[in-house]
Design a protein around this motif. Structure first.
Motif, PDB file in Angstrom:
ATOM      1  N   GLY A   1      -3.074  -1.554  -9.388  1.00 28.81           N
ATOM      2  CA  GLY A   1      -3.477  -0.777  -8.226  1.00 28.81           C
ATOM      3  C   GLY A   1      -4.980  -0.582  -8.240  1.00 28.81           C
ATOM      4  O   GLY A   1      -5.705  -1.133  -9.071  1.00 28.81           O
TER       5      GLY A   1
ATOM      6  N   ASP B   1     -11.512  -8.590  -3.149  1.00 28.46           N
ATOM      7  CA  ASP B   1     -11.488  -7.133  -3.292  1.00 28.46           C
ATOM      8  C   ASP B   1     -12.728  -6.578  -2.607  1.00 28.46           C
ATOM      9  O   ASP B   1     -13.860  -6.831  -3.030  1.00 28.46           O
TER      10      ASP B   1
ATOM     11  N   SER C   1      -3.473  -2.289  -1.428  1.00 31.73           N
ATOM     12  CA  SER C   1      -4.108  -1.669  -2.593  1.00 31.73           C
ATOM     13  C   SER C   1      -3.249  -1.809  -3.851  1.00 31.73           C
ATOM     14  O   SER C   1      -3.674  -1.381  -4.922  1.00 31.73           O
TER      15      SER C   1
ATOM     16  N   SER D   1     -13.432  -3.338  -2.184  1.00 29.82           N
ATOM     17  CA  SER D   1     -13.659  -1.940  -2.548  1.00 29.82           C
ATOM     18  C   SER D   1     -15.134  -1.707  -2.842  1.00 29.82           C
ATOM     19  O   SER D   1     -15.931  -2.649  -2.964  1.00 29.82           O
TER      20      SER D   1
ATOM     21  N   ALA E   1       0.840  -1.194   0.000  1.00 31.50           N
ATOM     22  CA  ALA E   1       0.000   0.000   0.000  1.00 31.50           C
ATOM     23  C   ALA E   1       0.874   1.242   0.000  1.00 31.50           C
ATOM     24  O   ALA E   1       2.068   1.185   0.317  1.00 31.50           O
TER      25      ALA E   1
ATOM     26  N   ALA F   1      -7.164  -1.534  -6.047  1.00 32.24           N
ATOM     27  CA  ALA F   1      -7.957  -2.534  -5.336  1.00 32.24           C
ATOM     28  C   ALA F   1      -8.017  -2.187  -3.855  1.00 32.24           C
ATOM     29  O   ALA F   1      -7.262  -1.352  -3.355  1.00 32.24           O
ATOM     30  N   CYS F   2      -8.955  -2.807  -3.162  1.00 37.95           N
ATOM     31  CA  CYS F   2      -8.970  -2.766  -1.694  1.00 37.95           C
ATOM     32  C   CYS F   2      -8.889  -4.220  -1.262  1.00 37.95           C
ATOM     33  O   CYS F   2      -9.890  -4.873  -0.991  1.00 37.95           O
TER      34      CYS F   2
ATOM     35  N   CYS G   1      -7.970  -0.958   4.004  1.00 36.43           N
ATOM     36  CA  CYS G   1      -7.632  -2.068   3.113  1.00 36.43           C
ATOM     37  C   CYS G   1      -6.334  -2.721   3.583  1.00 36.43           C
ATOM     38  O   CYS G   1      -5.406  -2.036   3.995  1.00 36.43           O
TER      39      CYS G   1
ATOM     40  N   GLN H   1      -4.675   1.531   7.598  1.00 39.73           N
ATOM     41  CA  GLN H   1      -5.648   1.802   6.548  1.00 39.73           C
ATOM     42  C   GLN H   1      -6.731   0.727   6.529  1.00 39.73           C
ATOM     43  O   GLN H   1      -6.518  -0.404   6.982  1.00 39.73           O
TER      44      GLN H   1
END
Length: 337
Positions: free
Chosen positions: A274, A300, A253, A302, A242, A276-277, A250, A248
């Motif tokens: 990049g 993911d 990421s 997100s 990340a 993504a979560c 996530c 964070q």
């Protein structure tokens, strides 16, 4: 005369045995506890002037006989009694939680290998207030499994500043990791440690590559092996991480795949993604035989994900990585090597 002497010795032996049994064996324990450090010393008394009686190894069962302030009188399996500090033993409840954590990590895929950077407390749960299971020395090998962001406890000073300003202070979070610590060749213990107290053993020169790209590495995996120009096997790797500080929402990421370039005889960036979560774990399926593809996937979470999240899957053949399109998903963007 001889018979009288023998009879007297027998009575004396029986009396001594009775006294020993009464004071060392018959006392029913208040509870069961376990030694919570590598070596726990049992002392003769709670006074400052005292003598060591024996030691108990980590995990050794102890009978709790008496409590005095923060000192506890315990009895070992061999029947030896002595005093220990309360912080040096674990209750039966905590010991069971430790056993549950060990069982949990045994069934989880490892997300990285690393080691402790400094003297570190291993805790039964994520957070500074959680019960300490054991203190780990520097450079203890770790297997890393799960991340959990936890709010940093605010100090009284910070609380006073917040109250005077009339506005809530921004809550800061820190990363805690579920790990299995290999304290010896045949001994391991699982628990939670503060992320900044461990260091991942990412193979060189990949940490430099990630650092130059502004990537904070969260987990790393060996995907497959290829041979270099001399026939030597070279591992190829997936790194996830990340931008920015820890804490964070996530787990990661960013993801990057590094492959071995035969022409330049060095590692090269083969795949970058990049946006993504990502939620750990990343599941890697290595080829079981020659010619098979390596696969890896993760959840993911997100906002664009469906429901609780959407699975992202990837396939790697030799040095080429592609993302697998899922039903109802737009075609993933093709990534240049």
């Amino acid at each position: 005369m001889t018979r009288k002497l023998l009879f007297g010795f027998a009575l004396l032996f029986v009396a001594a045995a009775g006294v020993y049994y009464r004071f060392h064996r018959s006392t029913q324990p208040l509870e069961i506890a376990y030694a919570g450090n590598r070596q726990v010393t049992l002392w003769s008394t709670t006074a400052q002037v005292r003598e060591p009686i024996t030691t108990a190894s980590y995990g050794e069962r102890l009978d709790v006989l008496q409590r005095f302030q923060d000192q506890i009188r315990v009895r070992t399996k061999a029947g030896i009694t002595g005093w220990v500090a309360e912080r040096e033993i674990l209750s039966a409840d905590v010991w069971q939680k430790a056993a549950d954590l060990e069982k949990k990590t045994a069934s989880m895929p490892s997300q990285a290998r690393g080691h402790t950077k400094v003297l570190t407390n291993l805790r039964v749960d994520a957070g500074r207030d959680a019960t300490r299971l054991r203190q780990l020395n520097k450079s203890v090998p770790l297997q890393v499994y799960e991340r959990r962001p936890v709010e940093v406890p605010t100090s009284n000073t910070a609380g006073a500043a917040e109250e005077s300003s009339g506005e809530p202070a921004e809550a800061k979070k820190e990363d805690w990791w579920l790990v299995r610590a290999h304290t010896s060749d045949q001994d391991s213990v699982s628990g939670w440690i503060l992320g900044r107290f461990m260091e991942l053993d990412v193979p060189q020169p990949l940490p430099d590559y990630a650092s130059s790209a502004g990537m904070r590495i969260v987990a790393w995996f060996e995907l497959n092996k290829v041979t270099d120009s001399s026939g030597k096997p070279r591992s190829q790797y997936l790194l996830v991480g990340a931008h920015g500080p820890e804490g964070q929402p996530c787990d990661f990421s960013l993801l990057r795949v590094y492959t071995w370039g035969k022409k330049r005889e060095r590692y090269e960036t083969a795949y970058i993604e990049g946006g993504a979560c990502g939620k750990l774990p990343v599941n890697v399926k290595k080829p079981s035989q020659a010619g098979e593809e390596t696969k890896f996937s993760f959840l993911d979470i997100s906002e664009g994900g469906r429901g609780a999240g959407a699975e992202r899957e990837y396939v790697m053949h030799q040095t080429v990585v592609r993302r697998v399109k899922q039903p109802g998903e737009a075609k993933p963007h093709k990534r240049k090597r």
